[in-house]
Design an enzyme around this catalytic site. Sequence first.
Site, PDB file in Angstrom:
ATOM      1  CD  GLU A  70      -1.319  -4.082   1.726  1.00  0.00           C
ATOM      2  OE1 GLU A  70      -2.141  -3.154   1.652  1.00  0.00           O
ATOM      3  OE2 GLU A  70      -1.489  -5.081   2.470  1.00  0.00           O
ATOM      4  NE  ARG A 125      -7.212  -1.060  -0.087  1.00  0.00           N
ATOM      5  CZ  ARG A 125      -6.764  -1.029   1.189  1.00  0.00           C
ATOM      6  NH1 ARG A 125      -5.480  -0.828   1.435  1.00  0.00           N
ATOM      7  NH2 ARG A 125      -7.583  -1.187   2.203  1.00  0.00           N
TER       8      ARG A 125
HETATM    9  N1  LIG Z   1      -9.757  -5.036   9.610  1.00  0.00           N
HETATM   10  C1  LIG Z   1      -9.043  -3.796   9.384  1.00  0.00           C
HETATM   11  C2  LIG Z   1      -7.676  -3.799  10.052  1.00  0.00           C
HETATM   12  C3  LIG Z   1      -7.099  -2.411  10.003  1.00  0.00           C
HETATM   13  C4  LIG Z   1      -6.878  -1.890   8.594  1.00  0.00           C
HETATM   14  C5  LIG Z   1      -5.847  -2.713   7.864  1.00  0.00           C
HETATM   15  C6  LIG Z   1      -5.441  -2.074   6.545  1.00  0.00           C
HETATM   16  C7  LIG Z   1      -4.411  -2.931   5.887  1.00  0.00           C
HETATM   17 SE1  LIG Z   1      -3.748  -2.181   4.239  1.00  0.00          SE
HETATM   18  C8  LIG Z   1      -6.634  -1.905   5.618  1.00  0.00           C
HETATM   19  O1  LIG Z   1      -7.247  -2.917   5.251  1.00  0.00           O
HETATM   20  O2  LIG Z   1      -6.931  -0.759   5.265  1.00  0.00           O
HETATM   21 ZN   LIG Z   2      -3.432  -4.191   3.221  1.00  0.00          ZN
HETATM   22 ZN   LIG Z   3      -1.754  -1.444   4.971  1.00  0.00          ZN
END
Ligand SMILES: NCCCCC[C@@H](C[SeH])C(=O)O
Ligand SMILES: [Zn+2]
Ligand SMILES: [Zn+2]
Length: 310
Positions: A70, A125
Site C-alpha cells: 500500500e 502484504r
Molecule cells: N482493523 C481492521 C480495519 C478494517 C480493515 C482494514 C484493511 C486495510 Se488493507 C485490512 O486490514 O484488511
Molecule cells: Zn492495508
Molecule cells: Zn486496504
Amino acid sequence: PRAHGYTKYNTWSDIESWITSISSSNSELISTEVIGKTYEGRPMTVLKIGKKSSSTKPAIFMDCGIHAREWISPAFCQWFVNEAVSTYGSDAQMTSLLNQMDVIVLPVFNIDGYIYTHTNDRMWRKTRAKNSGTSCIGTDPNRNFDAGWCTVGASSNPCSETFCGSSVESEIEVKNVANFIRKNKSIIKAYITIHSYSQLLLFPYSYTYELAADHSELVSQHHVAEGASAALRSLYGTRYTSGPGASTIYLAAGGSDDWAYDLGVKYSYTFELRDTGRYGFLLPESQIKPTCEETMLAVKYIAAYVQKNL
Ligand SMILES: NCCCCC[C@@H](C[SeH])C(=O)O
Ligand SMILES: [Zn+2]
Ligand SMILES: [Zn+2]
Ligand SMILES: [Zn+2]
C-alpha cells in the site's frame, strides 16, 4: 537525500535518509526515537513532531505502511511530516495543534515488507518473518494485535494473506508498536492508521458487529468520521464512505485500530486511501499529491476535534 521526493514512491533507503535529514533540519520541532527493530533488523523510527516542551504533551499516533504493497500510505506519512514543519508558524491550526499536542508518526511500519515490494513482489502484504513448519512467509500485522485475535476475518493458515500469526503480537514489528503505545497510553489521545485502497474512513469495531462502547461515543466518532470525510471531499470531490469497520468493509479481528480503542484510545481510525479499484495498490505517482492534499484535510479535521476535546 538526493533521490527523495514527496511526489514519488521512495525506496526505504531514501526514506531512512529523509528521516535523518528532515529531523536534523527541524530539530526544534522534530525528535526521533527508534522503537525497535524489524524481523530483518531494520530500525523502526518514529518522528515526534511538536513544539518542544518540558512537560509531557498529549499526542496523536499515526502509522503508515503496515501493509507492504500500500505504497500511497508511507507517501502520506512523509507528506504529513513535511506539511507539519512547513506550515508550522503560518497555518493557524497546525501551529495551535503542534503547540498543544505532539504528532508521533511511524512512516513505515512494515519496512521488511515494503522493501520486498520494491525488490521481489509488488503485491506483498504481510511481514517477512519465517513461519515454522512451512515455507510460507509472513503474518498479516493487521490481524496480529490483541483484539479478538484470530476469531473472525483472519486465517490460522500461514500461507494466507490474512494469517493472524502464531500468537498475539508474534510479529516483532507489532510487538514494538504495541509496546510503544502501551508505554505512552496516558498521553496518546488518538490513533490513526493509514492503508489503501477503497476510500474509506473506518473506526471500531472490525472484530465484532457490536457498536463501540456507549452510543454517544460511537455517535461522536461517527460524526467525526463523517466530518473528516466531508473535509476531504471538499478539495477534489473524492468520495469516502465512513463507518464501523465490520459493517463498512468486512469483519477483521486483530486490527491495530480495535486494539488501540480497547486500550482506551477513544479516537481510533483506519483510512483506506485512493482509489476504488481502477489502479488499486498501483496508484500512479501523479495521484500522490492530490491524495495527500485531500487526506491532510481529513487528518487535520480529526486532530482539531481531538484537540478541542482534550
Ligand atoms: N482493523 C481492521 C480495519 C478494517 C480493515 C482494514 C484493511 C486495510 Se488493507 C485490512 O486490514 O484488511
Ligand atoms: Zn492495508
Ligand atoms: Zn486496504
Ligand atoms: Zn453518523
